[in-house]
Scaffold this motif. Structure first.
Motif, short mmCIF file in Angstrom:
data_model
loop_
_atom_site.label_atom_id
_atom_site.label_comp_id
_atom_site.label_asym_id
_atom_site.label_seq_id
_atom_site.Cartn_x
_atom_site.Cartn_y
_atom_site.Cartn_z
N GLU A 160 9.85 -17.03 -50.86
CA GLU A 160 10.68 -18.16 -50.42
C GLU A 160 10.35 -18.62 -49.00
O GLU A 160 10.70 -19.73 -48.61
CB GLU A 160 12.17 -17.82 -50.52
CG GLU A 160 12.58 -16.57 -49.78
CD GLU A 160 12.54 -15.33 -50.65
OE1 GLU A 160 13.31 -14.39 -50.36
OE2 GLU A 160 11.75 -15.29 -51.61
N ASN A 161 9.66 -17.79 -48.22
CA ASN A 161 9.24 -18.19 -46.87
C ASN A 161 7.82 -18.75 -46.84
O ASN A 161 7.31 -19.06 -45.77
CB ASN A 161 9.37 -17.02 -45.90
CG ASN A 161 10.80 -16.73 -45.53
OD1 ASN A 161 11.63 -17.64 -45.43
ND2 ASN A 161 11.13 -15.46 -45.32
N GLN A 162 7.18 -18.86 -48.00
CA GLN A 162 5.87 -19.51 -48.11
C GLN A 162 6.12 -20.96 -48.50
O GLN A 162 6.49 -21.25 -49.63
CB GLN A 162 5.00 -18.80 -49.15
CG GLN A 162 4.97 -17.30 -49.02
CD GLN A 162 4.28 -16.82 -47.78
OE1 GLN A 162 3.23 -17.35 -47.39
NE2 GLN A 162 4.83 -15.79 -47.15
N VAL A 163 5.96 -21.86 -47.57
CA VAL A 163 6.39 -23.25 -47.74
C VAL A 163 5.20 -24.15 -48.09
O VAL A 163 4.15 -24.06 -47.45
CB VAL A 163 7.07 -23.77 -46.46
CG1 VAL A 163 7.52 -25.21 -46.63
CG2 VAL A 163 8.24 -22.87 -46.08
N ILE A 164 5.35 -24.99 -49.09
CA ILE A 164 4.37 -26.05 -49.36
C ILE A 164 4.70 -27.22 -48.45
O ILE A 164 5.77 -27.82 -48.54
CB ILE A 164 4.40 -26.49 -50.83
CG1 ILE A 164 4.01 -25.33 -51.74
CG2 ILE A 164 3.47 -27.68 -51.05
CD1 ILE A 164 2.59 -24.85 -51.55
N LEU A 165 3.76 -27.57 -47.56
CA LEU A 165 3.99 -28.65 -46.61
C LEU A 165 3.56 -30.01 -47.16
O LEU A 165 4.21 -31.02 -46.91
CB LEU A 165 3.22 -28.37 -45.32
CG LEU A 165 3.64 -27.12 -44.55
CD1 LEU A 165 2.68 -26.87 -43.39
CD2 LEU A 165 5.07 -27.27 -44.03
N THR A 166 2.45 -30.02 -47.88
CA THR A 166 1.97 -31.28 -48.45
C THR A 166 0.97 -30.97 -49.55
O THR A 166 0.31 -29.91 -49.53
CB THR A 166 1.32 -32.17 -47.37
OG1 THR A 166 1.03 -33.45 -47.93
CG2 THR A 166 0.04 -31.55 -46.82
N LYS A 167 0.87 -31.86 -50.53
CA LYS A 167 -0.08 -31.68 -51.62
C LYS A 167 -0.33 -33.01 -52.31
O LYS A 167 0.45 -33.95 -52.19
CB LYS A 167 0.43 -30.64 -52.62
CG LYS A 167 1.70 -31.04 -53.38
CD LYS A 167 2.01 -30.04 -54.49
CE LYS A 167 0.95 -30.08 -55.57
NZ LYS A 167 1.15 -29.10 -56.64
N HIS A 168 -1.44 -33.08 -53.03
CA HIS A 168 -1.73 -34.25 -53.85
C HIS A 168 -2.77 -33.83 -54.89
O HIS A 168 -3.80 -33.26 -54.55
CB HIS A 168 -2.26 -35.41 -53.02
CG HIS A 168 -2.18 -36.73 -53.72
ND1 HIS A 168 -3.08 -37.12 -54.68
CD2 HIS A 168 -1.28 -37.75 -53.61
CE1 HIS A 168 -2.76 -38.33 -55.12
NE2 HIS A 168 -1.68 -38.72 -54.49
N GLN A 182 4.60 -32.18 -36.97
CA GLN A 182 5.39 -33.04 -37.85
C GLN A 182 5.42 -32.50 -39.27
O GLN A 182 6.44 -32.63 -39.97
CB GLN A 182 4.83 -34.46 -37.82
CG GLN A 182 5.05 -35.19 -36.50
CD GLN A 182 4.54 -36.62 -36.53
OE1 GLN A 182 4.16 -37.14 -37.58
NE2 GLN A 182 4.51 -37.25 -35.37
N LEU A 183 4.32 -31.88 -39.71
CA LEU A 183 4.29 -31.34 -41.06
C LEU A 183 5.34 -30.25 -41.26
O LEU A 183 5.95 -30.13 -42.33
CB LEU A 183 2.90 -30.79 -41.38
CG LEU A 183 1.82 -31.79 -41.77
CD1 LEU A 183 0.48 -31.08 -41.89
CD2 LEU A 183 2.15 -32.48 -43.09
N ILE A 184 5.55 -29.42 -40.23
CA ILE A 184 6.49 -28.30 -40.39
C ILE A 184 7.91 -28.65 -39.96
O ILE A 184 8.82 -27.85 -40.16
CB ILE A 184 6.01 -27.06 -39.61
CG1 ILE A 184 5.95 -27.33 -38.11
CG2 ILE A 184 4.68 -26.57 -40.14
CD1 ILE A 184 5.60 -26.10 -37.28
N ALA A 185 8.11 -29.85 -39.40
CA ALA A 185 9.44 -30.23 -38.91
C ALA A 185 10.46 -30.18 -40.05
O ALA A 185 10.26 -30.75 -41.12
CB ALA A 185 9.40 -31.63 -38.30
N GLY A 186 11.55 -29.48 -39.80
CA GLY A 186 12.63 -29.40 -40.78
C GLY A 186 12.40 -28.41 -41.90
O GLY A 186 13.23 -28.30 -42.80
#
Length: 460
Positions: free
Chosen positions: A355-363, A412-416
């Motif tokens: 749950e602490n492994q976060v997907i920040l962006t993908k396509h 900015q990617l990790i913000a929030g």
């Protein structure tokens, strides 16, 4: 020989030879497409030289695949391994001009030709090995403005591999583009299965106090080079091997890479004991491991092979967590999840749980196989995608866009997200202080970086 020009001169040259057009696929959220290619090309001295290279098959465009990147000031380095004939230059760069912080980056550039680094002559195949780059996978710039380049000395891949030069470390002065050092690995550093494709550079008290760590992906070893001693040694450990259940991949197609061992590596900030921690991850595995550089820099440890309990591991994250690169920035570990066409993160002072492994962006179109990832001190993140499995297992459609380089703001990617440090500046991160129940459930004190005498690692 083609001259290495200044940033704006190179940018002008690129724009003459390239077009600024729209990429048909949008970038992943939070990233901007900076460069994209249908297939690679190079800045030859003149059109006649390019035509001659094509006629002689010294340049076969379809055999050129970019795999690694590095950024230094106005240069974006790109490596192209010689897996087949027709790769004219293995270490290259393209110029970049950054906009002031907060401004939008320039529009993406289509099919920008690569400029050989440091020049065409150095990128010729074969001897003299000290002055040649045969196949480069990863190169790393350090805070002393040096570029460290590992030449595997090979032509081909797999069963077609020819070892035309021994493995060698080349060091270049990035201000002058001159080679300042060369080191050939010891015969005891490698074995018959050796395949070294990744390095990290560890600068200590000064520029002379530098160590390089190189991962032997198929020979299952970790080579340490001391710049001060101008000598190298090898560690071997079961944690360098692939996981038997981690060799199945689904990236554009289904395939198996069951033999791929230690690959992705990264260094933490300096810890209270004066050393860093090396994080490492076999490619065919769902698990990260770690070891203090205090252990790695001790040559007597390597000689005596008394280091089994000095290595530690994190929990297995399960399928879809293959990675090829990881980068620590401001107390956050950024990594590429190649199965998910994504960039993810983990905040280093949090428990290492799924749950602490976060997907920040993908396509799933424009971000197929993010091969390498870098972050500048300013926080600008760079990523390259290259559809490598399709290139190796099938064939690329060169009417389509196959290779892309993106940039974005790491903060900015990790913000929030759970990786957000809430504006804190992490000069060094805290060792993991997991909840006792979590600690007991998984692997006791091996969840914490070893700033103390750890208990033996438990299986779970």
């Amino acid at each position: 020989m083609y001259p290495v020009l200044g940033g704006r001169q190179n940018l002008a040259l690129l724009l003459i030879k390239s077009q600024i057009i729209r990429d048909p696929a949008p970038p992943p959220p939070g990233l901007q497409t900076r460069f994209f290619w249908n297939q690679l090309d190079y800045v030859f001295p003149n059109p006649e030289a390019r035509a001659a290279a094509i006629n002689s098959e010294a340049f076969v465009p379809k055999n050129n695949l970019p795999v690694g990147i590095e950024i230094w000031k106005d240069k974006l380095f790109i490596s192209v391994p010689r897996w087949d004939k027709g790769v004219p230059s293995t270490l290259n760069f393209i110029p970049i001009i950054e906009e002031p912080y907060g401004h939008s980056p320039p529009p993406p550039i289509d099919n920008a030709p690569l400029i050989p680094y440091p020049d065409w002559e150095f990128n010729q195949l074969g001897a003299p090995c000290k002055n040649r780059l045969n196949t480069v996978y990863r190169m790393r710039a350090d805070e002393c403005d040096r570029l460290w380049v590992l030449d595997s000395g090979t032509l081909g891949i797999g069963e077609t591999t020819q070892q035309v030069c021994p493995y060698g470390l080349h060091v270049f002065d990035l201000h002058t583009n001159e080679q300042i050092h060369y080191y050939q690995l010891q015969p005891t550093d490698t074995n018959k299965d050796t395949f070294i494709a990744n390095i990290v550079v560890d600068v200590g008290r000064n520029c002379s106090d530098t160590h390089v760590y190189a991962s032997d992906e198929l020979g299952y070893g970790l080579i340490v080079y001391s710049y001060a001693k101008d000598f190298s040694w090898r560690f071997e450990h079961p944690y360098f091997l692939p996981d038997p259940v981690g060799g199945d991949y689904n990236i554009g197609l289904n395939y198996q890479w069951e033999e791929e061992g230690i690959f992705a590596m990264e260094l933490t900030a300096v810890q209270p004991d004066g050393f860093r921690t090396l994080l490492f991850h076999p490619l065919s595995s769902y698990r990260n491991f770690f070891v203090s550089t205090k252990i790695l820099q001790d040559q007597t440890k390597a000689i005596g092979k008394m280091y089994y309990h000095d290595f530690f591991y994190f929990p297995d994250l399960g399928p879809n967590h293959h990675i090829t690169t990881q980068v620590v920035y401001n107390g956050v570990l950024f990594k590429n999840f190649i199965d998910q066409n994504a960039i993810g993160c983990w905040k280093l002072d949090q428990p290492y749980t799924p749950e602490n492994q976060v997907i920040l962006t993908k396509h799933d179109e424009s971000f197929i196989y993010p091969s390498d990832l870098r972050i500048e001190k300013s926080g600008r993140l760079w990523a390259i995608t290259d559809r490598m499995p399709i290139h190796l297992m099938a064939s690329l459609d060169f009417n389509d866009v196959n290779f892309r380089i993106f940039s974005g703001d790491a903060n900015q990617l990790i913000a929030g997200t759970p990786c957000d440090p809430y504006g804190s500046t992490y000069l060094q991160y805290k060792p993991l202080q997991s909840a006792q129940s979590y600690n007991d459930k998984f692997l006791s004190n091996s969840l914490s970086f070893p700033l103390f005498d750890p208990k033996p690692v438990k299986e779970y």
